[in-house]
Design an enzyme around this catalytic site. Structure first.
Site, short mmCIF file in Angstrom:
data_model
loop_
_atom_site.label_atom_id
_atom_site.label_comp_id
_atom_site.label_asym_id
_atom_site.label_seq_id
_atom_site.Cartn_x
_atom_site.Cartn_y
_atom_site.Cartn_z
CD GLU A 118 -1.46 -6.30 -7.66
OE1 GLU A 118 -3.07 -6.16 -7.74
OE2 GLU A 118 -1.57 -5.42 -9.24
CD GLU B 229 -6.09 -6.92 -10.83
OE1 GLU B 229 -6.95 -6.29 -11.11
OE2 GLU B 229 -6.02 -7.79 -9.64
#
Ligand code: FCB
Length: 441
Positions: free
Chosen positions: A356, A160
């Protein structure tokens, strides 16, 4: 909870769970400090005043955690390697042993090479604001690949970079706590460059299965008013396209390259590195975002405080359940995201892995988590049925852990961790996911 069985995913689908080094390892005395150690030491930065000095003490309890993974029956375990630990004596040895233990129980190790814990010393030399950090990262990646590459076959470069840029460098909610607003753009570029250089370093070390874990979500305009639609499109650029277009298309969304240091000319050469072909594209999905025109006031939403003056505002998504974190539960957002990505990137989109997906809820009998995961797996299956090539799914997270600026107040684990005693207790969702995996075999 009696539900219909989850539909069958394609053969060879990779099932796993995820964690990250800073959130679970502890043993802060056995590694160099990272930006997160400095950040959490500052009063007021973490809601419950906690630090990750001990976290889940995974550094000392990894055998027990590997046993939990084996009991769950996952194919793969996504964890992250701490650059500050690798810089310290014996640091790589820890991951070497962990990889051996995973292989011994038939769980495939899938390390992420950077999950936000930059060595403080690298930050003090400019960190992600400096281009040189990308080159230092590639050196570290070569060292890790040299040591683990005989057993690790699947790699993730970064986690991220969008959140690390936005929360860590633009808004100051995460480490390193900088509030650069749009001046944080070079931080995005240097992470993307680091990603490209890492792909090259991994390939040079013989790796053949490389991805990234980028967070994405559909951005929904608050209304059909042009000002809301425009703001939502802008947010889509920031959250989705800024971190995906360069990787898959080899260019920045319109207008972004011009804002970067060196201007478009210098950026061209970097983009060739950034667009190194990927074997798969990892997506972390939690929820869609509802975006409206600026309101001119500060906004508090889902753990975020956004200052006034931004060219957009974030709005509550109404009419759906929310997690303990206040995040909306919208499984169909995952189908929308994936089918939208396929339309946008067409044959430039490599096979996708959900790296995720998960939610924070209290309690051992976590029926809410089961409902969340159940809904998202069905939504994922609908994307597969619609033709999106999805190859894997990882739940965030194996353990309740240190949830960044929220401290230990948010529990995302399939396994409960008593943070006073370190006792692990599998929740109802652990047994549920184990049974889902069994039924998929
Ligand atoms: C993601 C992070 C992960 C965890 C989850 C809840 O943004 O990658 O470390 O904090 O959110």
């Amino acid at each position: 909870m009696a539900t219909n069985p989850i539909p069958q995913f394609p053969a060879g689908f990779l099932w796993g769970v995820s964690t990250s080094a800073h959130q679970i390892e502890g043993a802060a005395d056995r590694r160099e400090p990272s930006v997160w150690d400095a950040f959490t030491a500052e009063p007021g930065r973490v809601k419950d005043g906690s630090t990750a000095a001990v976290a889940c003490d995974h550094y000392h309890r990894h055998r027990e955690d590997v046993t939990l993974l084996a009991g769950l029956g996952v194919d793969a375990y996504r964890f992250s390697i701490s650059w500050p630990r690798v810089n310290s004596p014996g640091g790589l040895g820890f991951y070497d042993r962990l990889v051996d233990e995973l292989c011994a129980v038939g769980v495939r190790p899938v390390p992420t090479l950077f999950h936000w814990d930059l060595p403080l010393a690298v930050h003090e030399r400019g960190g992600w604001r400096e281009r040189d950090t990308a080159a230092r990262f590639a050196e570290y990646v070569s060292a890790v690949a040299g040591r683990l590459g005989d057993r690790v076959t699947k790699w993730i470069t970064l986690n991220e970079p969008a959140e690390h840029t936005l929360l860590g460098h633009a808004l100051g909610i995460h480490a390193p706590g900088e509030r650069l607003l749009f001046d944080a753009l070079p931080v995005a570029h240097h992470q993307l460059l680091a990603h490209g250089l890492a792909v090259r370093a991994l390939r040079a070390a013989g790796a053949a299965d490389i991805g990234i874990a980028n967070s994405h979500g559909p951005t929904w305009p608050a209304s059909r008013e042009p000002a809301d639609v425009e703001a939502a499109e802008f947010y889509d650029v920031l959250l989705n396209r800024l971190f995906c277009d360069p990787l898959l298309l080899g260019h920045y969304p319109e207008g972004i390259g011009e804002l970067l240091p060196g201007g478009p000319a210098d950026i061209e050469a970097d983009l060739e590195v950034i667009a190194e072909p990927l074997d798969w594209y990892g997506i972390n999905y939690y929820a869609p975002v509802r975006v409206g025109a600026p309101t001119g006031t500060e906004i508090e939403l889902g753990g975020l405080t956004l200052p006034a003056g931004l060219p957009f505002s974030l709005r509550q998504i109404k009419g759906c359940p929310v997690t303990d974190f206040g995040w909306p539960v919208v499984p169909e957002g995952l189908t929308e995201l994936l089918t939208g990505f396929r339309r946008r990137y067409a044959d430039r989109l490599p096979p996708v892995v959900i790296t995720e997906n998960g939610c924070s809820y209290e309690g051992l009998d976590d029926q809410d988590r089961i409902a969340y995961l159940d809904g998202h797996l069905r939504a994922l299956h609908r994307a597969v049925a619609a033709g999106v090539d999805v190859r894997g799914y990882f739940v965030w997270s194996l353990l309740d852990n240190f949830e960044w600026a929220e401290g230990y107040a948010r529990r995302f684990g399939l396994v409960h961790v008593d943070h006073a005693t370190q006792q692990r207790t599998p929740k109802a969702s652990y047994a549920w996911f184990r049974d889902v995996l069994r039924a998929q075999r």
